[in-house]
Design an enzyme around this catalytic site. Structure first.
Site, PDB file in Angstrom:
ATOM      1  N   SER A  97       0.808  -1.227   0.000  1.00  0.00           N
ATOM      2  CA  SER A  97       0.000   0.000   0.000  1.00  0.00           C
ATOM      3  C   SER A  97       0.840   1.275   0.000  1.00  0.00           C
ATOM      4  CB  SER A  97      -0.939   0.018   1.216  1.00  0.00           C
ATOM      5  OG  SER A  97      -0.209  -0.057   2.423  1.00  0.00           O
TER       6      SER A  97
ATOM      7  N   ASP B 223      -2.115   8.844   7.442  1.00  0.00           N
ATOM      8  CA  ASP B 223      -3.104   8.060   8.182  1.00  0.00           C
ATOM      9  C   ASP B 223      -2.374   7.193   9.209  1.00  0.00           C
ATOM     10  OD1 ASP B 223      -2.014   5.971   6.724  1.00  0.00           O
ATOM     11  OD2 ASP B 223      -3.780   5.630   5.466  1.00  0.00           O
TER      12      ASP B 223
ATOM     13  N   HIS C  65       0.574   5.299   6.712  1.00  0.00           N
ATOM     14  CA  HIS C  65       1.251   5.789   5.508  1.00  0.00           C
ATOM     15  C   HIS C  65       1.685   7.241   5.640  1.00  0.00           C
ATOM     16  CE1 HIS C  65      -1.728   2.660   4.319  1.00  0.00           C
ATOM     17  NE2 HIS C  65      -0.643   2.160   3.733  1.00  0.00           N
TER      18      HIS C  65
END
Length: 361
Positions: free
Chosen positions: A41, A326, A329
């Site tokens: 991600s 977040d 990340h």
């Protein structure tokens, strides 16, 4: 499966010549024909959008600062590979699941949120594309090109391309550190690092055997300092236990890359030292313009890291001052900074050479 809309012959001609689109590196030229991206991600740009997965970011406020809005990037804007693509003079690299025709001429991004080196990693999120499957997807891309081409043309083109690989974070966060996984009972920290890097070795060797020659391998960062881990601490400080847990992985990867550089003819593997990049950013946060280093810009609970950024949640307004976007990340500001460190940084951040030097070989 993504398909080329151009004849394979035309595709390879463009790959060999370096394409035709002017880039952003100041010279107006592409330094390499293409970049192929594998990871999780941190660099996914939409491959999970249309699979049954809980690991998605194709909703606001993700992409709030990205031209075009939410795409599936787990950031408010750019990821590190977006910045590297620009510095190489390439357009932004499209996601495998969404690319077609001449969009794929400058490379493809196969990265998938929740993916790991191990196939079992990330299963709590249901759908994801593990590294083994990402390599198979790359083979599909090659097969589309190779049908009526000579092997020599393909080999020449691929040898000039950059292969960026950033794997391993989820093998800890969404495997070893998850209570519903047995791995912590089966392996101690060093044993688990050995298992991961033995598997990683086989996977990277497969990419080499498929024609890849110029590799950028990103190490794991200071995972004990992300808001999700900070939120589990009563003291609010980084988890030294987690940071020490992933240390053997990085050491093993460095040794593996040294062996590759010595033993694989024509290969150049470089290591992007994410730990040192991140330490530099935290140490010099003020001079880089960051005022908040220990909580997410978008999230809920302690350190805004107990629940990650929810659909249509209002994020912080001063995003360029936050290190974390977040619970897991970094912000676009950090991604751009780390992209530049990897591209033209010194040996503290990337070695034995940086990406710019690798591209110029």
């Amino acid at each position: 499966m993504a398909k080329f809309g151009l004849s394979p012959f035309l595709v390879v001609l463009m790959l060999l010549s370096g394409g035709a689109v002017k880039g952003q590196n100041g010279s107006g030229r592409e330094m390499v024909p293409a970049m192929f991206i594998f990871g999780d991600s941190l660099i996914d740009n939409g491959n999970n959008n249309n699979i049954p997965s809980f690991a998605k970011a194709n909703y606001y406020p993700y992409g709030i600062d990205f031209n075009g809005g939410p795409t599936g990037r787990f950031s408010n804007g750019y990821t590190i590979v977006d910045e590297i693509a620009e510095l190489l003079g390439l357009p932004l690299i499209p996601a495998y699941t969404e690319a077609s025709g001449n969009q794929m001429l400058h490379g493809v991004n196969y990265a998938s949120a929740a993916a790991g080196i191990l196939d079992a990693t990330g299963r709590n999120f249901v759908g994801r594309i593990p590294f083994d499957q990402q390599i198979r997807n790359f083979e599909n891309t090659l097969n589309q090109l190779a049908g009526n081409l000579g092997a020599a043309n393909m080999a020449t083109a691929l040898a000039r391309c950059i292969f960026f690989v950033g794997m391993g974070s989820n093998d800890y966060l969404n495997n070893y550190l998850m209570p519903n996984y047995p791995t912590r009972n089966q392996y101690n920290g060093p044993q688990y690092a050995d298992l991961l890097v033995q598997t990683y070795n086989q996977q990277l060797t497969r990419l080499y055997n498929l024609g890849a020659r110029k590799f950028v391998i990103a190490g794991l960062g200071l995972m004990g300092c992300i808001p999700s881990i900070l939120a589990q601490s009563t003291s609010g400080s980084c988890s030294e236990e987690v940071n020490l847990l992933v240390q053997p992985f990085n050491e093993n990867v460095k040794n593996m890359l040294n062996n590759f550089n010595s033993n694989l003819p024509g290969a150049r593997f470089i290591f992007a030292d994410t730990v040192h990049m991140f330490q530099d950013i935290l140490l010099n946060a003020r001079s880089y313009g960051f005022t908040v280093i220990n909580r997410g810009c978008c999230g809920i609970g302690r350190n805004r890291g107990q629940i990650t950024c929810l659909p249509f949640q209002t994020p912080c307004p001063n995003r360029n001052q936050y290190v974390f976007w977040d619970a897991f990340h970094p912000t676009e500001a950090v991604n751009i900074l780390m992209g530049r460190m990897a591209f033209n940084g010194n040996h503290n951040f990337v070695y034995p050479i940086n990406i710019k030097q690798l591209a110029e070989l």
